[in-house]
Design a protein around this motif. Structure first.
Motif, PDB file in Angstrom:
ATOM      1  N   THR A  59      12.895   2.060   8.714  1.00 22.22           N
ATOM      2  CA  THR A  59      14.354   2.250   8.756  1.00 22.22           C
ATOM      3  C   THR A  59      14.957   1.388   9.870  1.00 22.22           C
ATOM      4  O   THR A  59      14.217   0.821  10.684  1.00 22.22           O
ATOM      5  N   PRO A  60      16.280   1.305   9.967  1.00 17.51           N
ATOM      6  CA  PRO A  60      16.907   0.479  11.011  1.00 17.51           C
ATOM      7  C   PRO A  60      16.593   0.907  12.440  1.00 17.51           C
ATOM      8  O   PRO A  60      16.782   0.114  13.366  1.00 17.51           O
ATOM      9  N   VAL A  61      16.140   2.149  12.653  1.00 15.87           N
ATOM     10  CA  VAL A  61      15.756   2.567  14.004  1.00 15.87           C
ATOM     11  C   VAL A  61      14.262   2.864  14.087  1.00 15.87           C
ATOM     12  O   VAL A  61      13.787   3.398  15.092  1.00 15.87           O
ATOM     13  N   GLY A  62      13.515   2.523  13.053  1.00 10.91           N
ATOM     14  CA  GLY A  62      12.074   2.714  13.078  1.00 10.91           C
ATOM     15  C   GLY A  62      11.618   4.139  12.904  1.00 10.91           C
ATOM     16  O   GLY A  62      10.466   4.462  13.196  1.00 10.91           O
ATOM     17  N   ALA A  63      12.487   5.027  12.403  1.00  9.78           N
ATOM     18  CA  ALA A  63      12.121   6.429  12.226  1.00  9.78           C
ATOM     19  C   ALA A  63      13.062   7.098  11.233  1.00  9.78           C
ATOM     20  O   ALA A  63      14.189   6.646  11.006  1.00  9.78           O
ATOM     21  N   PHE A  64      12.600   8.204  10.660  1.00  9.54           N
ATOM     22  CA  PHE A  64      13.330   8.898   9.609  1.00  9.54           C
ATOM     23  C   PHE A  64      14.639   9.516  10.072  1.00  9.54           C
ATOM     24  O   PHE A  64      15.550   9.758   9.271  1.00  9.54           O
ATOM     25  N   LYS A  65      14.773   9.766  11.356  1.00 13.43           N
ATOM     26  CA  LYS A  65      15.910  10.522  11.869  1.00 13.43           C
ATOM     27  C   LYS A  65      17.267   9.891  11.543  1.00 13.43           C
ATOM     28  O   LYS A  65      18.282  10.586  11.474  1.00 13.43           O
ATOM     29  N   VAL A  66      17.302   8.581  11.381  1.00 12.02           N
ATOM     30  CA  VAL A  66      18.576   7.900  11.167  1.00 12.02           C
ATOM     31  C   VAL A  66      19.297   8.439   9.935  1.00 12.02           C
ATOM     32  O   VAL A  66      20.528   8.451   9.873  1.00 12.02           O
ATOM     33  N   ARG A  67      18.550   8.895   8.947  1.00 10.00           N
ATOM     34  CA  ARG A  67      19.165   9.428   7.727  1.00 10.00           C
ATOM     35  C   ARG A  67      20.039  10.649   8.052  1.00 10.00           C
ATOM     36  O   ARG A  67      21.164  10.769   7.560  1.00 10.00           O
ATOM     37  N   GLY A  68      19.513  11.547   8.873  1.00  8.47           N
ATOM     38  CA  GLY A  68      20.287  12.714   9.261  1.00  8.47           C
ATOM     39  C   GLY A  68      21.472  12.352  10.126  1.00  8.47           C
ATOM     40  O   GLY A  68      22.553  12.937  10.000  1.00  8.47           O
ATOM     41  N   GLY A  69      21.292  11.373  11.014  1.00  8.16           N
ATOM     42  CA  GLY A  69      22.395  10.940  11.864  1.00  8.16           C
ATOM     43  C   GLY A  69      23.553  10.386  11.063  1.00  8.16           C
ATOM     44  O   GLY A  69      24.724  10.665  11.359  1.00  8.16           O
ATOM     45  N   ILE A  70      23.262   9.606  10.047  1.00 10.54           N
ATOM     46  CA  ILE A  70      24.305   9.026   9.195  1.00 10.54           C
ATOM     47  C   ILE A  70      25.116  10.132   8.520  1.00 10.54           C
ATOM     48  O   ILE A  70      26.355  10.104   8.503  1.00 10.54           O
ATOM     49  N   VAL A  71      24.424  11.107   7.968  1.00 10.92           N
ATOM     50  CA  VAL A  71      25.112  12.198   7.268  1.00 10.92           C
ATOM     51  C   VAL A  71      25.901  13.059   8.252  1.00 10.92           C
ATOM     52  O   VAL A  71      27.052  13.441   7.989  1.00 10.92           O
ATOM     53  N   TYR A  72      25.299  13.364   9.396  1.00 15.43           N
ATOM     54  CA  TYR A  72      25.970  14.230  10.377  1.00 15.43           C
ATOM     55  C   TYR A  72      27.237  13.568  10.915  1.00 15.43           C
ATOM     56  O   TYR A  72      28.297  14.206  11.000  1.00 15.43           O
ATOM     57  N   MET A  73      27.154  12.307  11.295  1.00 17.35           N
ATOM     58  CA  MET A  73      28.313  11.634  11.889  1.00 17.35           C
ATOM     59  C   MET A  73      29.412  11.396  10.869  1.00 17.35           C
ATOM     60  O   MET A  73      30.606  11.413  11.211  1.00 17.35           O
ATOM     61  N   ASP A  74      29.041  11.195   9.616  1.00 23.61           N
ATOM     62  CA  ASP A  74      30.058  11.084   8.572  1.00 23.61           C
ATOM     63  C   ASP A  74      30.813  12.395   8.426  1.00 23.61           C
ATOM     64  O   ASP A  74      32.051  12.410   8.311  1.00 23.61           O
ATOM     65  N   TRP A  75      30.072  13.511   8.442  1.00 25.54           N
ATOM     66  CA  TRP A  75      30.710  14.838   8.388  1.00 25.54           C
ATOM     67  C   TRP A  75      31.619  15.048   9.592  1.00 25.54           C
ATOM     68  O   TRP A  75      32.743  15.550   9.457  1.00 25.54           O
ATOM     69  N   LEU A  76      31.154  14.652  10.763  1.00 25.62           N
ATOM     70  CA  LEU A  76      31.937  14.844  11.981  1.00 25.62           C
ATOM     71  C   LEU A  76      33.246  14.059  11.914  1.00 25.62           C
ATOM     72  O   LEU A  76      34.317  14.576  12.277  1.00 25.62           O
ATOM     73  N   ARG A  77      33.170  12.828  11.435  1.00 20.17           N
ATOM     74  CA  ARG A  77      34.382  11.998  11.333  1.00 20.17           C
ATOM     75  C   ARG A  77      35.394  12.625  10.379  1.00 20.17           C
ATOM     76  O   ARG A  77      36.611  12.627  10.649  1.00 20.17           O
ATOM     77  N   ARG A  78      34.912  13.190   9.274  1.00 21.55           N
ATOM     78  CA  ARG A  78      35.813  13.756   8.272  1.00 21.55           C
ATOM     79  C   ARG A  78      36.331  15.134   8.656  1.00 21.55           C
ATOM     80  O   ARG A  78      37.515  15.441   8.456  1.00 21.55           O
ATOM     81  N   GLU A  79      35.450  15.968   9.205  1.00 24.48           N
ATOM     82  CA  GLU A  79      35.787  17.373   9.435  1.00 24.48           C
ATOM     83  C   GLU A  79      36.196  17.696  10.870  1.00 24.48           C
ATOM     84  O   GLU A  79      36.847  18.706  11.109  1.00 24.48           O
ATOM     85  N   ARG A  80      35.811  16.853  11.820  1.00 23.78           N
ATOM     86  CA  ARG A  80      36.148  17.077  13.233  1.00 23.78           C
ATOM     87  C   ARG A  80      36.686  15.777  13.842  1.00 23.78           C
ATOM     88  O   ARG A  80      36.113  15.238  14.795  1.00 23.78           O
ATOM     89  N   PRO A  81      37.786  15.267  13.302  1.00 24.71           N
ATOM     90  CA  PRO A  81      38.277  13.963  13.755  1.00 24.71           C
ATOM     91  C   PRO A  81      38.700  13.926  15.219  1.00 24.71           C
ATOM     92  O   PRO A  81      38.806  12.846  15.803  1.00 24.71           O
ATOM     93  N   ALA A  82      38.940  15.097  15.816  1.00 22.88           N
ATOM     94  CA  ALA A  82      39.341  15.132  17.223  1.00 22.88           C
ATOM     95  C   ALA A  82      38.170  14.877  18.173  1.00 22.88           C
ATOM     96  O   ALA A  82      38.376  14.603  19.358  1.00 22.88           O
ATOM     97  N   VAL A  83      36.940  14.945  17.673  1.00 24.48           N
ATOM     98  CA  VAL A  83      35.770  14.736  18.519  1.00 24.48           C
ATOM     99  C   VAL A  83      35.674  13.268  18.924  1.00 24.48           C
ATOM    100  O   VAL A  83      35.641  12.378  18.074  1.00 24.48           O
ATOM    101  N   LYS A  84      35.643  13.024  20.208  1.00 26.64           N
ATOM    102  CA  LYS A  84      35.536  11.661  20.732  1.00 26.64           C
ATOM    103  C   LYS A  84      34.184  11.390  21.387  1.00 26.64           C
ATOM    104  O   LYS A  84      33.759  10.239  21.489  1.00 26.64           O
ATOM    105  N   THR A  85      33.524  12.468  21.884  1.00 24.14           N
ATOM    106  CA  THR A  85      32.241  12.327  22.566  1.00 24.14           C
ATOM    107  C   THR A  85      31.277  13.385  22.050  1.00 24.14           C
ATOM    108  O   THR A  85      31.642  14.550  21.910  1.00 24.14           O
ATOM    109  N   VAL A  86      30.061  12.962  21.760  1.00 28.28           N
ATOM    110  CA  VAL A  86      29.005  13.902  21.388  1.00 28.28           C
ATOM    111  C   VAL A  86      27.889  13.807  22.423  1.00 28.28           C
ATOM    112  O   VAL A  86      27.702  12.777  23.070  1.00 28.28           O
ATOM    113  N   VAL A  87      27.147  14.900  22.565  1.00 29.90           N
ATOM    114  CA  VAL A  87      26.015  14.921  23.477  1.00 29.90           C
ATOM    115  C   VAL A  87      24.851  15.598  22.773  1.00 29.90           C
ATOM    116  O   VAL A  87      25.035  16.551  22.010  1.00 29.90           O
ATOM    117  N   SER A  88      23.651  15.090  22.999  1.00 36.03           N
ATOM    118  CA  SER A  88      22.463  15.685  22.414  1.00 36.03           C
ATOM    119  C   SER A  88      21.269  15.391  23.307  1.00 36.03           C
ATOM    120  O   SER A  88      21.371  14.625  24.268  1.00 36.03           O
TER     121      SER A  88
END
Length: 334
Positions: A59-88
């Motif tokens: 994958t583009p980051v050398g691991a499976f996790k990127v798939r979940g990141g793509i889906v999660y951040m797309d959801w965040l952009r659509r459903e939580r547009p006020a979010v400007k910073t994430v932490v993990s």
């Protein structure tokens, strides 16, 4: 949490269905193509079975996790547009996933890693646009600090296990099950649980009879102990090579899904993981990090118990150069 409470989570928490996973796949393919799955002759000889390897190290980051990141951040952009910073918090691959997907959505990404984390994973996260904070001596301490930072600054806390992450990473299992001949068993690494739960979800959605075997390090046995006890059991992590599965505190939703859908859990030690890393390199010339090789380690340890046609996930290839050189240097006649 008692075994009764865990089982109640089974009814409360529903794994994604086929329509959700197929929709996630369309989103993922806007960023990357499907990864390959190959049956390597030398791996087959070594295992005494037809083995299909899912190459999530491609994958583009050398691991499976990127798939979940793509889906999660797309959801965040659509459903939580006020979010400007994430932490993990992460040991590396989850953080790369968050950085890869978050920066593309215009979101600031702050990642907490423990002291002594992989230098090369740290460099990769920074190169992808993440801001790194080092805190604590293990993943759990880093995760607790991420929670504290989110509360202090009002940042959005991205968990290490979430239904949207599961839906995203399930797309690799969808590709694998549709591309491979029928598999009797598939061996899946367990870190926080998104990969194995995604695999169970796809197996169920497609109505397959494939057994899903979860794999943990014997030096990070929290999920194995929790499945055996029927409740969340915390345990210290001491693995020196499989940092990607270094979980000390299981997620109760993942535990419930694993109890309901996994056939069993196999534990492997660091020496067995290192042997599998060498096997991947010798037999396929693919680099596997410890967590990436742990499924093959279990498959080989199982000695044919999985059947004559089996699969496993090379879930990541992000291992520091000096660490991998040491692994190769410890090779014996295998």
């Amino acid at each position: 949490m008692s075994s009764t409470e865990v089982m109640e989570c089974v009814s409360d928490y529903v794994l994604p269905g086929l329509a959700e996973i197929e929709a996630a796949a369309k989103l993922v393919y806007q960023h990357m193509p499907p990864t390959p799955q190959y049956s390597w002759p030398l791996i087959n000889q070594r295992a005494g079975a037809e083995v299909w390897v899912k190459h999530e190290n491609h994958t583009p980051v050398g691991a499976f996790k990127v798939r979940g990141g793509i889906v999660y951040m797309d959801w965040l952009r659509r459903e939580r547009p006020a979010v400007k910073t994430v932490v993990s918090a992460t040991r590396g691959n989850h953080g790369q996933s968050m950085a890869y997907a978050g920066v593309r959505q215009g979101i600031r990404v702050v990642i907490v890693v423990p002291h002594g984390n992989s230098r090369e994973k740290n460099r990769a996260m920074r190169a992808l646009g993440a801001e790194l904070i080092e805190h604590g001596e293990d993943f759990q301490a880093a995760s607790d600090h991420a929670v504290a930072l989110a509360a202090e600054h009002g940042w959005h806390r991205v968990p290490s296990y979430d239904p949207r992450l599961v839906t995203g990473v399930a797309t690799y299992a969808l590709e694998m099950f549709r591309a491979c001949p029928p598999l009797e068993t598939v061996y899946v690494p367990i870190g926080m649980g998104s990969g194995v739960c995604g695999t169970i979800a796809v197996r169920n959605a497609l109505g397959l009879r494939t057994k899903v075997v979860g794999v943990v390090s014997s030096l990070a046995p929290a999920y194995a102990l929790s499945v055996a006890a029927g409740r969340v059991v915390e345990h210290a992590v001491t693995t020196a090579i499989a940092d990607g599965v270094a979980c000390s505190k299981p997620d109760v939703r993942a535990l419930a899904a694993i109890q309901a859908g996994a056939d069993r859990i196999v534990e492997v030690n660091d020496a067995e993981v290192e042997a599998a890393m060498r096997a991947y390199f010798a037999d396929t010339h693919n680099v596997a990090e410890g967590a990436g090789a742990i499924g093959l380690a279990a498959l080989l340890k199982d000695g044919g118990a999985g059947g004559s046609r089996v699969g496993t996930i090379l879930c990541g290839g992000n291992v520091d150069s000096d660490v991998f050189a040491g692994v190769l240097g410890r090779a014996v006649k295998e």
